[in-house]
Write a protein that holds these residues in place. Structure first.
Motif, PDB file in Angstrom:
ATOM      1  N   MET A   1     -69.580 106.545 -39.260  1.00 40.28           N
ATOM      2  CA  MET A   1     -69.112 105.920 -40.508  1.00 40.28           C
ATOM      3  C   MET A   1     -67.742 105.270 -40.272  1.00 40.28           C
ATOM      4  SD  MET A   1     -69.544 105.279 -43.753  1.00 40.28           S
ATOM      5  CE  MET A   1     -70.842 106.355 -44.334  1.00 40.28           C
ATOM      6  N   VAL A   2     -67.605 104.054 -40.716  1.00 44.52           N
ATOM      7  CA  VAL A   2     -66.343 103.337 -40.541  1.00 44.52           C
ATOM      8  C   VAL A   2     -65.260 103.963 -41.421  1.00 44.52           C
ATOM      9  CG1 VAL A   2     -66.797 101.643 -42.363  1.00 44.52           C
ATOM     10  CG2 VAL A   2     -65.318 101.034 -40.452  1.00 44.52           C
ATOM     11  N   THR A   3     -64.043 104.019 -40.903  1.00 44.59           N
ATOM     12  CA  THR A   3     -62.950 104.617 -41.668  1.00 44.59           C
ATOM     13  C   THR A   3     -62.164 103.554 -42.424  1.00 44.59           C
ATOM     14  OG1 THR A   3     -61.315 104.418 -39.894  1.00 44.59           O
ATOM     15  CG2 THR A   3     -62.723 106.383 -39.874  1.00 44.59           C
ATOM     16  N   GLN A   4     -61.369 104.018 -43.374  1.00 43.81           N
ATOM     17  CA  GLN A   4     -60.510 103.105 -44.132  1.00 43.81           C
ATOM     18  C   GLN A   4     -59.571 102.342 -43.208  1.00 43.81           C
ATOM     19  OE1 GLN A   4     -60.272 103.077 -47.942  1.00 43.81           O
ATOM     20  NE2 GLN A   4     -59.574 101.071 -47.261  1.00 43.81           N
ATOM     21  N   ASP A   5     -58.950 103.051 -42.271  1.00 42.15           N
ATOM     22  CA  ASP A   5     -58.004 102.402 -41.351  1.00 42.15           C
ATOM     23  C   ASP A   5     -58.686 101.336 -40.503  1.00 42.15           C
ATOM     24  OD1 ASP A   5     -55.929 103.921 -42.305  1.00 42.15           O
ATOM     25  OD2 ASP A   5     -55.933 105.360 -40.647  1.00 42.15           O
ATOM     26  N   GLN A   6     -59.919 101.610 -40.064  1.00 43.07           N
ATOM     27  CA  GLN A   6     -60.651 100.632 -39.262  1.00 43.07           C
ATOM     28  C   GLN A   6     -60.969  99.378 -40.078  1.00 43.07           C
ATOM     29  OE1 GLN A   6     -63.881 103.231 -38.132  1.00 43.07           O
ATOM     30  NE2 GLN A   6     -63.067 103.579 -36.062  1.00 43.07           N
ATOM     31  N   ILE A   7     -61.411  99.588 -41.310  1.00 44.90           N
ATOM     32  CA  ILE A   7     -61.713  98.464 -42.203  1.00 44.90           C
ATOM     33  C   ILE A   7     -60.452  97.635 -42.451  1.00 44.90           C
ATOM     34  CG2 ILE A   7     -62.203  97.907 -44.619  1.00 44.90           C
ATOM     35  CD1 ILE A   7     -64.748  98.316 -43.279  1.00 44.90           C
ATOM     36  N   ASN A   8     -59.356  98.329 -42.763  1.00 46.73           N
ATOM     37  CA  ASN A   8     -58.100  97.626 -43.039  1.00 46.73           C
ATOM     38  C   ASN A   8     -57.646  96.808 -41.843  1.00 46.73           C
ATOM     39  OD1 ASN A   8     -58.166  98.877 -45.520  1.00 46.73           O
ATOM     40  ND2 ASN A   8     -56.493 100.306 -45.100  1.00 46.73           N
ATOM     41  N   ALA A   9     -57.754  97.387 -40.647  1.00 42.16           N
ATOM     42  CA  ALA A   9     -57.330  96.692 -39.432  1.00 42.16           C
ATOM     43  C   ALA A   9     -58.190  95.451 -39.183  1.00 42.16           C
ATOM     44  CB  ALA A   9     -57.405  97.635 -38.236  1.00 42.16           C
ATOM     45  N   LYS A  10     -59.484  95.566 -39.424  1.00 48.06           N
ATOM     46  CA  LYS A  10     -60.379  94.417 -39.241  1.00 48.06           C
ATOM     47  C   LYS A  10     -60.069  93.307 -40.247  1.00 48.06           C
ATOM     48  CE  LYS A  10     -64.800  95.470 -38.534  1.00 48.06           C
ATOM     49  NZ  LYS A  10     -66.089  96.224 -38.663  1.00 48.06           N
ATOM     50  N   ALA A  11     -59.749  93.717 -41.474  1.00 50.29           N
ATOM     51  CA  ALA A  11     -59.412  92.725 -42.501  1.00 50.29           C
ATOM     52  C   ALA A  11     -58.104  92.019 -42.159  1.00 50.29           C
ATOM     53  CB  ALA A  11     -59.301  93.408 -43.867  1.00 50.29           C
ATOM     54  N   LYS A  12     -57.124  92.780 -41.712  1.00 47.19           N
ATOM     55  CA  LYS A  12     -55.850  92.191 -41.300  1.00 47.19           C
ATOM     56  C   LYS A  12     -56.057  91.188 -40.178  1.00 47.19           C
ATOM     57  CE  LYS A  12     -51.433  93.377 -39.113  1.00 47.19           C
ATOM     58  NZ  LYS A  12     -50.596  94.468 -38.563  1.00 47.19           N
ATOM     59  N   ALA A  13     -56.842  91.566 -39.178  1.00 45.71           N
ATOM     60  CA  ALA A  13     -57.090  90.686 -38.033  1.00 45.71           C
ATOM     61  C   ALA A  13     -57.804  89.404 -38.473  1.00 45.71           C
ATOM     62  CB  ALA A  13     -57.916  91.420 -36.980  1.00 45.71           C
ATOM     63  N   ALA A  14     -58.758  89.531 -39.391  1.00 46.76           N
ATOM     64  CA  ALA A  14     -59.499  88.364 -39.854  1.00 46.76           C
ATOM     65  C   ALA A  14     -58.582  87.363 -40.546  1.00 46.76           C
ATOM     66  CB  ALA A  14     -60.625  88.788 -40.795  1.00 46.76           C
ATOM     67  N   VAL A  15     -57.656  87.874 -41.374  1.00 48.83           N
ATOM     68  CA  VAL A  15     -56.701  86.993 -42.051  1.00 48.83           C
ATOM     69  C   VAL A  15     -55.803  86.296 -41.023  1.00 48.83           C
ATOM     70  CG1 VAL A  15     -54.705  86.916 -43.600  1.00 48.83           C
ATOM     71  CG2 VAL A  15     -56.720  88.264 -44.226  1.00 48.83           C
ATOM     72  N   MET A  16     -55.336  87.057 -40.045  1.00 44.96           N
ATOM     73  CA  MET A  16     -54.431  86.486 -39.042  1.00 44.96           C
ATOM     74  C   MET A  16     -55.146  85.526 -38.094  1.00 44.96           C
ATOM     75  SD  MET A  16     -51.893  89.665 -38.188  1.00 44.96           S
ATOM     76  CE  MET A  16     -50.790  88.564 -37.290  1.00 44.96           C
ATOM     77  N   ASP A  17     -56.483  85.657 -38.015  1.00 42.57           N
ATOM     78  CA  ASP A  17     -57.281  84.734 -37.204  1.00 42.57           C
ATOM     79  C   ASP A  17     -57.797  83.550 -38.028  1.00 42.57           C
ATOM     80  OD1 ASP A  17     -56.959  86.289 -34.943  1.00 42.57           O
ATOM     81  OD2 ASP A  17     -58.846  87.378 -35.201  1.00 42.57           O
ATOM     82  N   PHE A  18     -57.484  83.540 -39.340  1.00 38.69           N
ATOM     83  CA  PHE A  18     -57.938  82.474 -40.248  1.00 38.69           C
ATOM     84  C   PHE A  18     -59.469  82.367 -40.247  1.00 38.69           C
ATOM     85  CE2 PHE A  18     -54.237  80.892 -37.663  1.00 38.69           C
ATOM     86  CZ  PHE A  18     -53.245  81.386 -38.490  1.00 38.69           C
ATOM     87  N   ASP A  19     -60.135  83.529 -40.195  1.00 39.15           N
ATOM     88  CA  ASP A  19     -61.586  83.570 -40.018  1.00 39.15           C
ATOM     89  C   ASP A  19     -62.269  83.983 -41.332  1.00 39.15           C
ATOM     90  OD1 ASP A  19     -64.233  84.076 -39.277  1.00 39.15           O
ATOM     91  OD2 ASP A  19     -63.670  84.853 -37.294  1.00 39.15           O
ATOM     92  N   ASP A  20     -62.685  82.994 -42.111  1.00 42.66           N
ATOM     93  CA  ASP A  20     -63.307  83.256 -43.410  1.00 42.66           C
ATOM     94  C   ASP A  20     -64.577  84.093 -43.280  1.00 42.66           C
ATOM     95  OD1 ASP A  20     -61.316  81.507 -44.103  1.00 42.66           O
ATOM     96  OD2 ASP A  20     -62.568  80.210 -45.337  1.00 42.66           O
ATOM     97  N   GLU A  21     -65.393  83.755 -42.307  1.00 47.10           N
ATOM     98  CA  GLU A  21     -66.667  84.463 -42.142  1.00 47.10           C
ATOM     99  C   GLU A  21     -66.424  85.932 -41.802  1.00 47.10           C
ATOM    100  OE1 GLU A  21     -70.679  84.262 -39.332  1.00 47.10           O
ATOM    101  OE2 GLU A  21     -69.487  82.438 -39.671  1.00 47.10           O
ATOM    102  N   ALA A  22     -65.463  86.183 -40.923  1.00 49.43           N
ATOM    103  CA  ALA A  22     -65.166  87.563 -40.527  1.00 49.43           C
ATOM    104  C   ALA A  22     -64.625  88.369 -41.703  1.00 49.43           C
ATOM    105  CB  ALA A  22     -64.171  87.581 -39.376  1.00 49.43           C
ATOM    106  N   VAL A  23     -63.760  87.748 -42.515  1.00 51.97           N
ATOM    107  CA  VAL A  23     -63.188  88.492 -43.632  1.00 51.97           C
ATOM    108  C   VAL A  23     -64.241  88.791 -44.690  1.00 51.97           C
ATOM    109  CG1 VAL A  23     -62.387  86.697 -45.251  1.00 51.97           C
ATOM    110  CG2 VAL A  23     -61.001  88.722 -44.885  1.00 51.97           C
ATOM    111  N   GLU A  24     -65.162  87.870 -44.897  1.00 48.98           N
ATOM    112  CA  GLU A  24     -66.248  88.121 -45.843  1.00 48.98           C
ATOM    113  C   GLU A  24     -67.130  89.274 -45.357  1.00 48.98           C
ATOM    114  OE1 GLU A  24     -68.049  84.297 -46.003  1.00 48.98           O
ATOM    115  OE2 GLU A  24     -66.654  83.504 -47.499  1.00 48.98           O
ATOM    116  N   GLU A  25     -67.383  89.301 -44.056  1.00 43.34           N
ATOM    117  CA  GLU A  25     -68.205  90.371 -43.487  1.00 43.34           C
ATOM    118  C   GLU A  25     -67.526  91.731 -43.620  1.00 43.34           C
ATOM    119  OE1 GLU A  25     -69.032  89.239 -39.477  1.00 43.34           O
ATOM    120  OE2 GLU A  25     -70.503  87.713 -40.035  1.00 43.34           O
ATOM    121  N   VAL A  26     -66.220  91.785 -43.341  1.00 42.33           N
ATOM    122  CA  VAL A  26     -65.534  93.074 -43.395  1.00 42.33           C
ATOM    123  C   VAL A  26     -65.392  93.553 -44.844  1.00 42.33           C
ATOM    124  CG1 VAL A  26     -63.141  92.225 -43.471  1.00 42.33           C
ATOM    125  CG2 VAL A  26     -63.626  94.417 -42.420  1.00 42.33           C
ATOM    126  N   CYS A  27     -65.212  92.628 -45.768  1.00 38.48           N
ATOM    127  CA  CYS A  27     -65.116  93.030 -47.178  1.00 38.48           C
ATOM    128  C   CYS A  27     -66.467  93.536 -47.690  1.00 38.48           C
ATOM    129  CB  CYS A  27     -64.610  91.865 -48.024  1.00 38.48           C
ATOM    130  SG  CYS A  27     -62.845  91.526 -47.786  1.00 38.48           S
TER     131      CYS A  27
END
Length: 216
Positions: A1-27
């Motif tokens: 099961m994915v943890t809160q910290d893992q989800i948050n880190a992925k979301a942060k990375a997606a924003v910093m990579d300007f990756d709309d598709e990745a951020v939608e997937e992580v959300c």
């Protein structure tokens, strides 16, 4: 099961990579996993946005990067919107808050984050949008009779309009009927005190905490 910290880190990375598709997937992954969307917004999306802002201030990133990051964050928030709205409905309504980005300023990300967090906290948000004329703030107070009206200014050149909101609310005989809140990158507590605003919000969480304290 994915943890809160893992989800948050992925979301942060997606924003910093300007990756709309990745951020939608992580959300969507966050929704499916049932993790805390408030933490996701504050400690994931917003943290990434703030880091992009810091790099912009340092001259290592430029305005197109900031715009791209804000659009990526908005894409993530759009996926979370149904959850945000549901949480807001489940919380007893705390009243109306009108909020907008001041005239001459087209930046929306800070205002959008505040609006999102206020909805989660149970406030009914009247979003006036961006580049909002001072008269529209006054009209919103007349029409909606909110508990508070907030203005965001992201440039020193637009901050002066926050003072004019105070003045025009007084001229309209409305100032005593509503609390005023100011925020934005160049805005400080000293500025809020100088113009007579009731609340200075350093960030979205600060806005929620202070408004909840005022209207608890």
């Amino acid at each position: 099961m994915v943890t809160q910290d893992q989800i948050n880190a992925k979301a942060k990375a997606a924003v910093m990579d300007f990756d709309d598709e990745a951020v939608e997937e992580v959300c969507q992954e966050a929704i499916d996993a049932g993790v805390d969307v408030v933490s996701l917004i504050e400690d994931g999306l917003t943290t990434g946005m703030n880091e992009v802002g810091d790099q912009f201030e340092q001259g290592t990133l430029f305005l197109p990067h900031v715009i791209a990051a804000s659009e990526t964050m908005s894409a993530g928030v759009a996926v979370l919107a149904p959850v945000i709205e549901k949480q807001g409905r489940e919380t007893e309504s705390k009243g109306k808050i009108a909020i907008g980005t001041i005239e001459g300023d087209i930046h929306t990300i800070g205002k959008d984050i505040v609006a999102t967090m206020l909805k989660i906290a149970g406030f009914q948000v009247i979003d006036l949008g961006r580049d909002v004329p001072i008269a529209d703030y006054v009209a919103a107070v007349k029409e909606h009779q909110p508990l508070a009206v907030g203005s965001s200014a992201l440039m020193t050149t637009t901050m002066i309009s926050q003072m004019q909101i105070e003045e025009q609310l007084k001229e309209a005989g409305l100032r005593d009927s509503v609390k005023t809140m100011v925020g934005g990158a160049p805005v400080t507590q000293d500025w809020a005190d100088m113009i007579g605003a009731d609340v200075y919000a350093e960030n979205a969480n600060d806005a929620v905490v202070k408004l909840k304290a005022l209207f608890a």
